[in-house]
Write an enzyme that holds these catalytic residues in place. Sequence first.
Site, short mmCIF file in Angstrom:
data_model
loop_
_atom_site.label_atom_id
_atom_site.label_comp_id
_atom_site.label_asym_id
_atom_site.label_seq_id
_atom_site.Cartn_x
_atom_site.Cartn_y
_atom_site.Cartn_z
N ASP A 1 0.57 3.39 2.24
CA ASP A 1 1.12 4.35 3.64
C ASP A 1 -0.32 4.83 3.75
O ASP A 1 -1.33 4.85 3.22
CB ASP A 1 2.35 4.58 4.36
CG ASP A 1 2.22 4.28 5.47
OD1 ASP A 1 1.62 3.83 6.44
OD2 ASP A 1 2.31 5.81 6.53
N ASP B 1 0.86 -1.72 0.00
CA ASP B 1 0.07 -0.04 -0.16
C ASP B 1 0.69 1.31 -0.01
O ASP B 1 2.04 1.05 0.13
CB ASP B 1 -1.13 0.56 1.48
CG ASP B 1 0.07 0.27 2.19
OD1 ASP B 1 0.83 1.05 3.05
OD2 ASP B 1 -0.17 -0.93 3.08
#
Length: 309
Positions: A224, A222
Amino acid sequence: MTIGQNSEYFRDVRIGVIGGTGLYSLDGLNVIETLAVETPWGQPSGPITIAETERGHKIAFLARHGPSHSVLPSEVNYRANIAALKALGVQAILAFSAVGSLREEISPGDFVLIDQIIDRTKGVRADSFFTGTGVTAHATFGEPVSAGLRALVARHAAAVPDIAVHTSGTGVCMEGPTFSTRAESNLYRAWGASVINMTCIPESKLAREAEITYAIVCMATDYDAWRESEEPVTVAEVMHTMKGNAANAKTLLLALLPEFEDAVYNDSAKALMRPEAGSMQYAFQQPPEKQSAAGRATLNFLFPQYFTV
């Protein structure tokens, strides 16, 4: 099979693999036994699987969070994990870890071979084998990851052509288990960090103390929390990417194993492990007669060459 700290058990298992979130087993290898190892620092996260490669060499695999992911990052017994692998003869560890990306160019699914680490843990993790032993020692840690092992992994990036394998970067290790705030995520970006995870500290520090060559493959799941155009990371998002990351990790590992085996088993000069081998020889601050006898007995498990009992 259960192996205790006083056992004479030994296997010539020179390669260790630590699986992170989503990577709980190895494929394509012949599993020959599963070991429960007892160390002076307790038990590791779970049983250690010993597998054999096509060339007849043995590999020790350990799931960092346990085989069913039941151990939080702050609760992992990192000392027992590293000590157990060392006790089996492991000289080099390739670890895998799920991470959040702090850079636009590091997309979810990409791998990053970090070369530097920023420690943002909070002192709640046991991070040295020497704590409580009455023996003082200081390991060098300026280069926390093996350059030779990173380069070896990078040479096999073509095995996973659908993703980018970034050959350097700085990883932040946070305490967790909660993900970053957006402000924290942007702070780490301002520091020049590339990815963030919750486990490379103290794992890498303990590997260095144990004189084990160590590198970590960071698997981005991802972005973050720093991307204001997106919602902050969720567990659902992480889980979605994780499945593909695990498959790519297994593919990459199988591709690099022959060269890894040659470096660890067949190179008489042991060039890959040379920077770490014997690195603690001059790290101890007291003469032996001033060291705790009980501490020396504990440390004999890891360093029989330095601490005779």
